[in-house]
Design an enzyme around this catalytic site. Structure first.
Site, short mmCIF file in Angstrom:
data_model
loop_
_atom_site.label_atom_id
_atom_site.label_comp_id
_atom_site.label_asym_id
_atom_site.label_seq_id
_atom_site.Cartn_x
_atom_site.Cartn_y
_atom_site.Cartn_z
N GLU A 153 0.84 -1.20 0.00
CA GLU A 153 0.00 0.00 0.00
C GLU A 153 0.88 1.25 0.00
OE1 GLU A 153 -0.35 2.32 2.59
OE2 GLU A 153 1.02 1.33 3.96
N PHE A 154 0.32 2.34 -0.57
CA PHE A 154 1.01 3.63 -0.61
C PHE A 154 0.05 4.74 -0.20
CE2 PHE A 154 3.21 0.86 -3.61
CZ PHE A 154 4.54 1.02 -3.22
N ASN A 210 9.56 4.46 0.18
CA ASN A 210 9.42 5.23 1.41
C ASN A 210 10.74 5.77 1.92
OD1 ASN A 210 6.67 5.07 1.49
ND2 ASN A 210 6.55 3.70 3.24
N CYS A 262 4.84 5.11 8.86
CA CYS A 262 5.56 4.49 7.75
C CYS A 262 7.05 4.84 7.69
CB CYS A 262 4.89 4.87 6.42
SG CYS A 262 3.27 4.11 6.19
#
Length: 447
Positions: A153-154, A210, A262
């Site tokens: 997921e982003f 990330n 994150c």
């Protein structure tokens, strides 16, 4: 319509499951936390995300979205099973995989037909194969088959629904072309770019993306610190850099560093993966160190301006790590406020959403106010840690009149220095020239 089960009703699982239901699938979101499921069935969303409650309630009412603690039954009732459980950072920095492995074991025990098992959680490279081994070892029926897919997921907190419904890209990793294509078709309604690769590359893409963004943030913060010393303006520097198409303008906003669920976790995890594989990732370690140090510039500027913090009343505006979320994970406020108290300051705070979460994490002697203006009243200085709309729109004249000293330390570059000067503030931001009207007046008198 596909039958989907999402294991885990945290941020990723709840948003992803709701969006899959929104585009017409039947989705069962399951969790072992009975209290969380009870809240969801009552229409109460346990996390704050703009628009999520309305979308969840609508899909639940239309029968496309269900919530249950019966994880096994949910697995048996679906042909696609998403693992979206937490992978918190352990003491060593690596991702804690116990919840992923527990979910994989449960899937194996309830595998009653062919299923596609999709890792949505952020997991180390090689997790797909581990999940395959755990499922295979726990199969109840030897004749059942399955495929494993990585689909990281982003989502950005605060804009997660928009990010999901208008997905920038969908990364799909699998060693089975048919399984990858089925997950690609599942994402077709999101009008996204599909990129298919192998399991290991998909897992690495999440960490690489990330940590690259974290590197960009730490880089511009380091440039901001130099700008202050040489008299340059980091916002002009960033604008000029961003005009280069090879660099781009995003993630070049100087401030007090990244936080949240994150970037801190993923930078540490990738550093651990690199060490474990025998590579010394010095660049990434420097990124982490730079981000940790950046938070303390607020304290440095406060001490320099006030001549010490003992007995000073400090207003802290913003507690969540970013606007439009109540997420306090790795929020700068969790570092800065305890240090202010340790040095003898009295702390008054304001956050429009994250207060109740913050109460559980911050020391008991922190005061929580109902508005930014009330928090600043009577204070020797005001610190901005989160650029909430309620902070950006506060009545500057009223704040100036109510403060004991008109000093603002802005960790997010929320205001135009010229406007702050017009209102008579002593104003320090990050990487920009300070506004010190009082000091200028003293110099003019001495002349």
């Amino acid at each position: 319509m596909r039958k989907i089960t999402v294991i885990g009703t945290g941020y990723v699982g709840l948003v992803s499951g709701t969006c899959f239901a929104e585009v017409g699938n039947r989705v069962i979101c399951c969790d072992v936390d009975q209290r969380k499921i009870d809240l969801l069935n009552e229409g109460i969303i346990p996390i704050y995300e703009p628009g999520l409650e309305e979308m969840s309630l609508r899909n639940k009412a239309e029968g496309r979205l269900l919530f249950t603690t019966e994880v096994g039954e949910a697995i048996e009732a679906s042909d696609i099973v998403y693992i979206a459980v937490g992978t918190p950072m352990s003491e060593t920095g690596e991702a804690d995989m116990r919840y992923v492995m527990s979910a994989a074991k449960k899937i194996g025990e309830h595998l009653n037909g062919h299923k596609i098992i999709v890792n949505k959680s952020t997991v180390p490279v090689g997790t797909g194969e581990l999940v395959r081994e755990v499922v295979q070892a726990n199969k109840k029926y030897p004749w059942t088959s399955f495929d494993v897919v990585s689909n990281p997921e982003f989502l950005r907190e605060g804009t997660a629904l928009s990010d999901c419904m208008n997905m920038d890209r969908a990364i799909i990793g699998s060693d089975n072309a048919e399984a990858a294509e089925q997950i690609a078709q599942l994402h077709a309604p999101f009008n996204t770019r599909i990129f298919k690769t192998d399991l290991e590359s998909a897992e690495m893409i999440k960490y690489a993306a990330n940590t690259f963004l974290a590197t960009k943030i730490s880089f511009i913060n380091a440039i901001a610190n130099i700008c202050e010393k040489v008299g340059a303006d980091v916002e002009d520097v960033a604008k000029g850099m961003g005009m280069d198409s090879r660099i781009g303008e995003k993630f070049l906003q100087a401030g007090i560093g990244y936080g949240g669920s994150c970037f801190p976790k993923d930078t540490y995890a990738l550093a651990h993966i690199a060490d474990k594989s025998g590579y010394d990732f010095e660049l990434l370690k420097s990124v982490i160190k730079t981000n940790q140090r950046q938070r303390f510039i607020v304290l440095d500027k406060l001490r320099e301006t006030l001549g010490g913090l003992a007995g000073k009343q400090i207003a802290v505006l913003g507690l969540a790590f970013k606007p439009n979320t109540d997420d306090m994970r790795e929020a700068p406020s969790l570092t800065i406020i305890p240090e202010l108290l340790k040095q003898g300051a009295v702390v008054r705070t304001f956050d429009p959403i994250a207060t109740e979460v913050a109460r559980k994490l911050l020391p008991a002697d922190v005061a929580y106010m109902e508005s930014a203006e009330l928090a600043a009243a009577g204070c020797d200085a005001c610190v901005i840690l989160t650029e909430w709309d309620e902070v950006l729109s506060m009545d500057l004249a009223k704040v100036r009149d109510r403060m004991k000293q008109p000093i603002v330390i802005d960790g997010r570059n929320s205001f135009d220095p010229k406007i702050m000067e017009q209102h008579g503030f002593v104003y320090y931001s990050v990487g920009r020239r300070p506004v010190n009207r009082l000091e200028a007046e003293r110099k003019s008198v001495n002349l």
